[in-house]
Design a protein around this motif. Structure first.
Motif, PDB file in Angstrom:
ATOM      1  N   ARG A  73       0.895  -1.150  -0.114  1.00  0.00           N
ATOM      2  CA  ARG A  73      -0.065  -0.058   0.037  1.00  0.00           C
ATOM      3  C   ARG A  73       0.861   1.280   0.313  1.00  0.00           C
ATOM      4  O   ARG A  73       1.987   1.366   0.719  1.00  0.00           O
ATOM      5  N   LYS A  74       0.572   2.350  -0.705  1.00  0.00           N
ATOM      6  CA  LYS A  74       1.125   3.511  -0.587  1.00  0.00           C
ATOM      7  C   LYS A  74       1.143   4.305   0.698  1.00  0.00           C
ATOM      8  O   LYS A  74      -0.056   4.203   1.050  1.00  0.00           O
ATOM      9  N   TRP A  97       0.282   7.192   1.492  1.00  0.00           N
ATOM     10  CA  TRP A  97      -0.604   8.236   1.791  1.00  0.00           C
ATOM     11  C   TRP A  97      -1.941   7.344   2.144  1.00  0.00           C
ATOM     12  O   TRP A  97      -2.794   7.688   2.783  1.00  0.00           O
ATOM     13  N   ARG A  98      -2.035   6.050   1.411  1.00  0.00           N
ATOM     14  CA  ARG A  98      -3.378   5.636   1.844  1.00  0.00           C
ATOM     15  C   ARG A  98      -3.315   4.838   3.069  1.00  0.00           C
ATOM     16  O   ARG A  98      -4.273   4.802   3.772  1.00  0.00           O
ATOM     17  N   LYS A  99      -2.141   4.436   3.689  1.00  0.00           N
ATOM     18  CA  LYS A  99      -2.063   3.973   5.177  1.00  0.00           C
ATOM     19  C   LYS A  99      -2.346   4.975   6.085  1.00  0.00           C
ATOM     20  O   LYS A  99      -3.187   4.743   6.841  1.00  0.00           O
ATOM     21  N   ASN A 100      -1.936   6.110   5.843  1.00  0.00           N
ATOM     22  CA  ASN A 100      -2.259   7.202   6.614  1.00  0.00           C
ATOM     23  C   ASN A 100      -3.761   7.755   6.450  1.00  0.00           C
ATOM     24  O   ASN A 100      -4.352   8.179   7.708  1.00  0.00           O
ATOM     25  N   LEU A 101      -4.332   7.538   5.150  1.00  0.00           N
ATOM     26  CA  LEU A 101      -5.718   8.160   5.286  1.00  0.00           C
ATOM     27  C   LEU A 101      -6.597   7.038   5.854  1.00  0.00           C
ATOM     28  O   LEU A 101      -7.376   7.219   6.660  1.00  0.00           O
ATOM     29  N   ILE A 102      -6.225   5.650   5.722  1.00  0.00           N
ATOM     30  CA  ILE A 102      -6.812   4.612   6.668  1.00  0.00           C
ATOM     31  C   ILE A 102      -6.884   4.679   7.931  1.00  0.00           C
ATOM     32  O   ILE A 102      -7.864   4.735   8.721  1.00  0.00           O
TER      33      ILE A 102
END
Length: 132
Positions: free
Chosen positions: A16-17, A19-24
């Motif tokens: 996962r990129k 920014w996706r981890k941070n968003l989740i």
């Protein structure tokens, strides 16, 4: 078909990129905070919230009014008639025949320790937690 290559780990799953981890992570924190807020609010939002109004007429004469039941109370206290109303978990002097009507300006009392008084009529109201 796309010629884009996706990064794979040694086990063959996609990464996962960041920014996706941070968003989740941010969404999970937001959902947990909302659940906590509404849970605490629901626990403390019951009508009256375990409160009662103690009406003191002087000389040790008192009456306890539950704040979880809407009701109007009329008290004839000699020269004056005092109208107290319990509504939506709060109590207020709605009308008093006293000369200054200051008691009516106290508004709705809905917190532990809140008080109001009609000095000419000798009526005092204090909101307290119910004894359980």
């Amino acid at each position: 078909m796309s010629n884009r290559k996706t990064a794979e780990t040694a086990s063959g799953s996609r990464k996962r990129k960041p920014w996706r981890k941070n968003l989740i992570f941010a969404l999970v924190v937001l959902v947990l905070a909302a659940a906590l807020y509404f849970g605490v609010r629901a626990a403390h939002s019951g009508k009256g919230g375990g409160l009662q109004a103690v009406v003191d007429f002087g000389d040790g004469i008192t009456e306890t009014l539950p704040l979880d039941t809407d009701h109007d109370y009329l008290y004839d206290v000699g020269d004056y008639v005092v109208h107290l109303q319990v509504k939506d978990g709060a109590v207020a002097f709605l009308d008093s025949q006293c000369p200054d009507h200051v008691c009516e300006e106290f508004g709705w009392l809905d917190k532990d320790g809140a008080w109001a008084a009609c000095i000419p009529a000798g009526v005092y109201v204090v909101v307290e937690n119910t004894a359980e």
